[in-house]
Design a protein around this motif. Structure first.
Motif, PDB file in Angstrom:
ATOM      1  N   ALA A  81     -19.468   6.175   1.881  1.00 25.98           N
ATOM      2  CA  ALA A  81     -18.761   7.454   1.901  1.00 25.98           C
ATOM      3  C   ALA A  81     -17.730   7.482   3.029  1.00 25.98           C
ATOM      4  O   ALA A  81     -17.955   6.934   4.100  1.00 25.98           O
ATOM      5  CB  ALA A  81     -19.762   8.590   2.082  1.00 25.98           C
ATOM      6  N   LEU A  82     -16.602   8.108   2.761  1.00 24.84           N
ATOM      7  CA  LEU A  82     -15.543   8.237   3.759  1.00 24.84           C
ATOM      8  C   LEU A  82     -15.394   9.692   4.179  1.00 24.84           C
ATOM      9  O   LEU A  82     -15.384  10.587   3.336  1.00 24.84           O
ATOM     10  CB  LEU A  82     -14.206   7.759   3.199  1.00 24.84           C
ATOM     11  N   ALA A  83     -15.272   9.923   5.462  1.00 20.24           N
ATOM     12  CA  ALA A  83     -14.941  11.232   5.996  1.00 20.24           C
ATOM     13  C   ALA A  83     -13.425  11.353   6.038  1.00 20.24           C
ATOM     14  O   ALA A  83     -12.707  10.353   5.985  1.00 20.24           O
ATOM     15  CB  ALA A  83     -15.524  11.395   7.399  1.00 20.24           C
ATOM     16  N   LEU A  84     -12.923  12.582   6.148  1.00 23.03           N
ATOM     17  CA  LEU A  84     -11.477  12.780   6.224  1.00 23.03           C
ATOM     18  C   LEU A  84     -10.856  11.956   7.343  1.00 23.03           C
ATOM     19  O   LEU A  84      -9.770  11.404   7.188  1.00 23.03           O
ATOM     20  CB  LEU A  84     -11.161  14.260   6.442  1.00 23.03           C
ATOM     21  N   ALA A  85     -11.521  11.860   8.468  1.00 24.13           N
ATOM     22  CA  ALA A  85     -10.985  11.122   9.619  1.00 24.13           C
ATOM     23  C   ALA A  85     -10.846   9.633   9.338  1.00 24.13           C
ATOM     24  O   ALA A  85     -10.090   8.946  10.026  1.00 24.13           O
ATOM     25  CB  ALA A  85     -11.876  11.341  10.839  1.00 24.13           C
ATOM     26  N   ASP A  86     -11.551   9.121   8.329  1.00 21.44           N
ATOM     27  CA  ASP A  86     -11.493   7.698   7.995  1.00 21.44           C
ATOM     28  C   ASP A  86     -10.310   7.342   7.096  1.00 21.44           C
ATOM     29  O   ASP A  86     -10.035   6.165   6.880  1.00 21.44           O
ATOM     30  CB  ASP A  86     -12.781   7.263   7.285  1.00 21.44           C
ATOM     31  N   LEU A  87      -9.646   8.344   6.559  1.00 19.68           N
ATOM     32  CA  LEU A  87      -8.552   8.079   5.640  1.00 19.68           C
ATOM     33  C   LEU A  87      -7.281   7.731   6.409  1.00 19.68           C
ATOM     34  O   LEU A  87      -7.036   8.265   7.491  1.00 19.68           O
ATOM     35  CB  LEU A  87      -8.318   9.292   4.742  1.00 19.68           C
ATOM     36  N   PRO A  88      -6.454   6.838   5.861  1.00 20.60           N
ATOM     37  CA  PRO A  88      -5.258   6.403   6.574  1.00 20.60           C
ATOM     38  C   PRO A  88      -4.342   7.544   7.009  1.00 20.60           C
ATOM     39  O   PRO A  88      -3.722   7.478   8.060  1.00 20.60           O
ATOM     40  CB  PRO A  88      -4.564   5.482   5.570  1.00 20.60           C
ATOM     41  N   GLY A  89      -4.251   8.610   6.227  1.00 22.63           N
ATOM     42  CA  GLY A  89      -3.365   9.713   6.562  1.00 22.63           C
ATOM     43  C   GLY A  89      -3.719  10.400   7.861  1.00 22.63           C
ATOM     44  O   GLY A  89      -2.847  10.855   8.599  1.00 22.63           O
ATOM     45  N   ARG A  90      -4.997  10.474   8.167  1.00 19.30           N
ATOM     46  CA  ARG A  90      -5.406  11.103   9.423  1.00 19.30           C
ATOM     47  C   ARG A  90      -4.969  10.257  10.606  1.00 19.30           C
ATOM     48  O   ARG A  90      -4.573  10.768  11.637  1.00 19.30           O
ATOM     49  CB  ARG A  90      -6.917  11.327   9.459  1.00 19.30           C
ATOM     50  N   GLN A  91      -5.049   8.939  10.467  1.00 13.15           N
ATOM     51  CA  GLN A  91      -4.580   8.058  11.533  1.00 13.15           C
ATOM     52  C   GLN A  91      -3.069   8.146  11.656  1.00 13.15           C
ATOM     53  O   GLN A  91      -2.521   8.202  12.749  1.00 13.15           O
ATOM     54  CB  GLN A  91      -5.016   6.615  11.266  1.00 13.15           C
ATOM     55  N   GLY A  92      -2.377   8.196  10.517  1.00 17.60           N
ATOM     56  CA  GLY A  92      -0.930   8.292  10.531  1.00 17.60           C
ATOM     57  C   GLY A  92      -0.445   9.576  11.173  1.00 17.60           C
ATOM     58  O   GLY A  92       0.592   9.605  11.840  1.00 17.60           O
ATOM     59  N   ALA A  93      -1.200  10.659  10.996  1.00 17.94           N
ATOM     60  CA  ALA A  93      -0.800  11.944  11.574  1.00 17.94           C
ATOM     61  C   ALA A  93      -0.867  11.921  13.099  1.00 17.94           C
ATOM     62  O   ALA A  93      -0.235  12.736  13.753  1.00 17.94           O
ATOM     63  CB  ALA A  93      -1.686  13.061  11.025  1.00 17.94           C
ATOM     64  N   THR A  94      -1.614  10.990  13.662  1.00 18.35           N
ATOM     65  CA  THR A  94      -1.687  10.886  15.120  1.00 18.35           C
ATOM     66  C   THR A  94      -0.582  10.004  15.686  1.00 18.35           C
ATOM     67  O   THR A  94      -0.510   9.794  16.885  1.00 18.35           O
ATOM     68  CB  THR A  94      -3.046  10.308  15.567  1.00 18.35           C
ATOM     69  N   GLY A  95       0.260   9.459  14.789  1.00 13.58           N
ATOM     70  CA  GLY A  95       1.376   8.646  15.238  1.00 13.58           C
ATOM     71  C   GLY A  95       1.143   7.158  15.140  1.00 13.58           C
ATOM     72  O   GLY A  95       2.018   6.365  15.448  1.00 13.58           O
ATOM     73  N   GLU A  96      -0.025   6.738  14.697  1.00 14.34           N
ATOM     74  CA  GLU A  96      -0.293   5.304  14.564  1.00 14.34           C
ATOM     75  C   GLU A  96      -0.278   4.912  13.095  1.00 14.34           C
ATOM     76  O   GLU A  96      -0.730   5.667  12.240  1.00 14.34           O
ATOM     77  CB  GLU A  96      -1.635   4.941  15.203  1.00 14.34           C
ATOM     78  N   ASP A  97       0.287   3.747  12.804  1.00 12.67           N
ATOM     79  CA  ASP A  97       0.256   3.252  11.431  1.00 12.67           C
ATOM     80  C   ASP A  97      -1.169   2.819  11.119  1.00 12.67           C
ATOM     81  O   ASP A  97      -1.840   2.201  11.933  1.00 12.67           O
ATOM     82  CB  ASP A  97       1.211   2.068  11.251  1.00 12.67           C
ATOM     83  N   ALA A  98      -1.608   3.167   9.954  1.00 13.34           N
ATOM     84  CA  ALA A  98      -2.958   2.816   9.528  1.00 13.34           C
ATOM     85  C   ALA A  98      -2.875   1.655   8.550  1.00 13.34           C
ATOM     86  O   ALA A  98      -1.934   1.571   7.765  1.00 13.34           O
ATOM     87  CB  ALA A  98      -3.615   4.017   8.865  1.00 13.34           C
ATOM     88  N   PRO A  99      -3.847   0.769   8.581  1.00 13.74           N
ATOM     89  CA  PRO A  99      -3.820  -0.330   7.607  1.00 13.74           C
ATOM     90  C   PRO A  99      -4.047   0.195   6.199  1.00 13.74           C
ATOM     91  O   PRO A  99      -4.678   1.241   6.013  1.00 13.74           O
ATOM     92  CB  PRO A  99      -4.989  -1.217   8.054  1.00 13.74           C
ATOM     93  N   GLU A 100      -3.512  -0.531   5.218  1.00 12.73           N
ATOM     94  CA  GLU A 100      -3.783  -0.178   3.822  1.00 12.73           C
ATOM     95  C   GLU A 100      -5.268  -0.214   3.584  1.00 12.73           C
ATOM     96  O   GLU A 100      -5.989  -1.006   4.183  1.00 12.73           O
ATOM     97  CB  GLU A 100      -3.106  -1.172   2.877  1.00 12.73           C
ATOM     98  N   ARG A 101      -5.719   0.633   2.694  1.00 13.82           N
ATOM     99  CA  ARG A 101      -7.147   0.702   2.429  1.00 13.82           C
ATOM    100  C   ARG A 101      -7.368   0.945   0.938  1.00 13.82           C
ATOM    101  O   ARG A 101      -6.690   1.763   0.336  1.00 13.82           O
ATOM    102  CB  ARG A 101      -7.743   1.843   3.234  1.00 13.82           C
ATOM    103  N   LEU A 102      -8.310   0.210   0.374  1.00 10.85           N
ATOM    104  CA  LEU A 102      -8.700   0.425  -1.010  1.00 10.85           C
ATOM    105  C   LEU A 102      -9.784   1.496  -1.014  1.00 10.85           C
ATOM    106  O   LEU A 102     -10.783   1.372  -0.298  1.00 10.85           O
ATOM    107  CB  LEU A 102      -9.243  -0.875  -1.621  1.00 10.85           C
ATOM    108  N   VAL A 103      -9.563   2.560  -1.781  1.00 12.27           N
ATOM    109  CA  VAL A 103     -10.552   3.631  -1.842  1.00 12.27           C
ATOM    110  C   VAL A 103     -10.875   3.960  -3.293  1.00 12.27           C
ATOM    111  O   VAL A 103     -10.054   3.789  -4.190  1.00 12.27           O
ATOM    112  CB  VAL A 103     -10.089   4.920  -1.113  1.00 12.27           C
TER     113      VAL A 103
END
Length: 192
Positions: A81-103
């Motif tokens: 299970a993934l929490a919202l914080a685990d999704l790439p968009g949440r990392q991107g919103a903090t200014g860091e690029d997130a790795p691609e992720r298969l979900v």
């Protein structure tokens, strides 16, 4: 599955995103969402809405986290299970690029299971506001084909082992012969 709740997000246009840019995002076949620096969803195209089981992009943007959690469960490629914080968009919103992720997304109630390659790109609006632009490419057909191929490979390996057989590949283009580990063992050649 999604496990986090946040306050409802009002519908608003990302500052600095003009009509032409919105029209371009909305025309894409891939799902696209835009999050602001707080992680709030501020734009979605119709494809993103469909991926998450909403009838319109407006409905997706206006949905609070509780509605989203009730509508869709999200898992990683291993079924965790993934929490919202685990999704790439949440990392991107903090200014860091997130790795691609298969979900994997499962639309609750409908039981529809879809896979997507998710990517988030950290950006800044013309006004300097942090954004995360997320793309969701539906890869369900590819994931199904890859899994079927892996299952076929396992069955072939089991049949070859049961029959004490092996396989080889003769590559005419580079004049190489590649033997399976079973053939190498049968002929007393070190595996590898």
């Amino acid at each position: 599955m999604l496990t986090e709740t946040v306050a409802p997000t009002p519908t608003r246009r990302p500052s600095g995103l003009g009509d032409h840019a919105i029209a371009l995002l909305d025309a894409l076949a891939d799902g696209v969402t835009v999050h602001d620096g707080s992680g709030a969803l501020v734009h979605a195209n119709a494809a993103a809405a469909a991926l998450f089981g909403f009838s319109s992009a407006k409905d997706l943007v206006e949905a609070d986290a509780a509605t989203l959690v009730a509508k869709v469960a999200v898992f990683d490629e291993h079924g965790g299970a993934l929490a919202l914080a685990d999704l790439p968009g949440r990392q991107g919103a903090t200014g860091e690029d997130a790795p691609e992720r298969l979900v994997k997304r499962v639309l609750r109630g409908a039981g529809i299971e879809r896979w997507a390659q998710v990517r988030a790109q950290a950006m800044r609006s013309p006004n300097g506001e942090p954004w995360a632009v997320n793309t969701f490419r539906d890869t369900t057909d590819k994931v199904i084909r890859d899994r079927e191929l892996a299952e076929q490979q396992k069955r072939l390996e089991l049949a070859l082992a049961a029959g004490a057989m092996g396989v080889f590949e003769w590559r005419l283009t580079d004049r190489r012969v590649v033997w399976s580990p079973e053939i190498e063992r049968m002929h007393g050649i070190p595996v590898g």
